[in-house]
Design a protein around this motif. Structure first.
Motif, PDB file in Angstrom:
ATOM      1  N   ALA A  92       0.837  -1.209   0.000  1.00 30.81           N
ATOM      2  CA  ALA A  92       0.000   0.000   0.000  1.00 30.81           C
ATOM      3  C   ALA A  92       0.871   1.257   0.000  1.00 30.81           C
ATOM      4  N   LEU A  93       1.914   1.268   0.820  1.00 28.92           N
ATOM      5  CA  LEU A  93       2.826   2.415   0.857  1.00 28.92           C
ATOM      6  C   LEU A  93       3.492   2.623  -0.503  1.00 28.92           C
ATOM      7  N   THR A  99       2.588   9.118  -0.466  1.00 29.04           N
ATOM      8  CA  THR A  99       3.260   8.730   0.771  1.00 29.04           C
ATOM      9  C   THR A  99       4.416   9.677   1.063  1.00 29.04           C
ATOM     10  N   ARG A 100       4.478  10.165   2.301  1.00 25.97           N
ATOM     11  CA  ARG A 100       5.519  11.121   2.699  1.00 25.97           C
ATOM     12  C   ARG A 100       6.383  10.599   3.849  1.00 25.97           C
ATOM     13  N   LEU A 101       6.274   9.348   4.135  1.00 25.48           N
ATOM     14  CA  LEU A 101       7.041   8.762   5.236  1.00 25.48           C
ATOM     15  C   LEU A 101       8.470   8.534   4.758  1.00 25.48           C
ATOM     16  N   THR A 175      -1.127  10.209   8.576  1.00 24.76           N
ATOM     17  CA  THR A 175      -1.337  11.617   8.924  1.00 24.76           C
ATOM     18  C   THR A 175      -0.355  12.551   8.226  1.00 24.76           C
ATOM     19  N   LEU A 176       0.832  12.055   7.879  1.00 23.21           N
ATOM     20  CA  LEU A 176       1.775  12.893   7.135  1.00 23.21           C
ATOM     21  C   LEU A 176       1.264  13.223   5.733  1.00 23.21           C
ATOM     22  N   MET A 177       0.309  12.458   5.233  1.00 22.88           N
ATOM     23  CA  MET A 177      -0.302  12.748   3.934  1.00 22.88           C
ATOM     24  C   MET A 177      -1.465  13.725   4.077  1.00 22.88           C
TER      25      MET A 177
END
Length: 195
Positions: A92-93, A99-101, A175-177
């Motif tokens: 999924a990531l 994605t910003r992780l 949450t970073l997205m």
């Protein structure tokens, strides 16, 4: 039929809390908290899979097919075990371009390492503690590798804290997205509203 005498366990003579009587209550409390934290991690991964897959962008001609694959994926994640959840979460990531992780590879590696310890905690047979109150659980994985680390209260406390950090990182991946993590009421845009 053989002539050997037959015997039964004298249940009335067993120690209180047999077979867990050799460890003190605090050890079992710490073990229970660690196992419960892993359960919470699994629930967090399910919600993250839902959130990340629900917010993945598709071309117009891909939407119908993606939706048809999405429903079974989300339903399957509800009953998947930790390793399968980690695999679905990793995909999924990878598939979500928003994605910003920044440390996703490290997070996935840490999740996979922790899953191995979780299996030991949940499926190991706990041996008598040594003088320092550490116990070497008997556990052999599917590759035939025997677990060789004695576990004490401090190990369990560090592990529980580490898994708690992993949970926070999984939440951050949503949450970073800019999305609200499902079922939290926290900051971010809501992904799905009940009608």
């Amino acid at each position: 039929m053989n002539d050997r005498a037959a015997y039964r366990v004298d249940r009335d003579s067993l120690p209180t809390h047999y077979p867990t009587h050799l460890h003190d209550d605090y050890f079992w409390e710490c073990l229970g908290r660690a196992v419960a934290t892993f359960g919470f991690l699994e629930g967090t991964l399910v919600k993250a899979i839902f959130a990340i897959t629900a917010t993945t962008t598709y071309r117009e001609d891909e939407i119908a097919g993606a939706y048809q694959r999405w429903i079974p994926k989300v339903e399957r994640s509800l009953s998947d075990q930790l390793n399968a959840l980690i695999d679905t979460y990793a995909k999924a990531l990878k598939d979500n371009t928003d994605t910003r992780l920044g440390h996703a590879d490290q997070l996935l590696e840490d999740l996979r390492k922790s899953a191995k310890i979780r299996n030991v905690l949940c499926h190991g047979s706990w041996n008598q503690p040594d003088k320092s109150k550490a116990s070497l659980p008997f556990y052999v994985d599917r590759k035939g590798e025997k677990f060789e680390t004695a576990i004490d209260v401090q190990f369990l406390q560090r592990l529980q804290s580490h898994v708690s950090e992993l949970i926070c990182s999984v939440i951050d991946s949503v949450t970073l997205m800019g999305w609200q993590f499902p079922s939290t009421g926290g900051p971010g845009e809501v992904i799905w509203r009940k009608k």
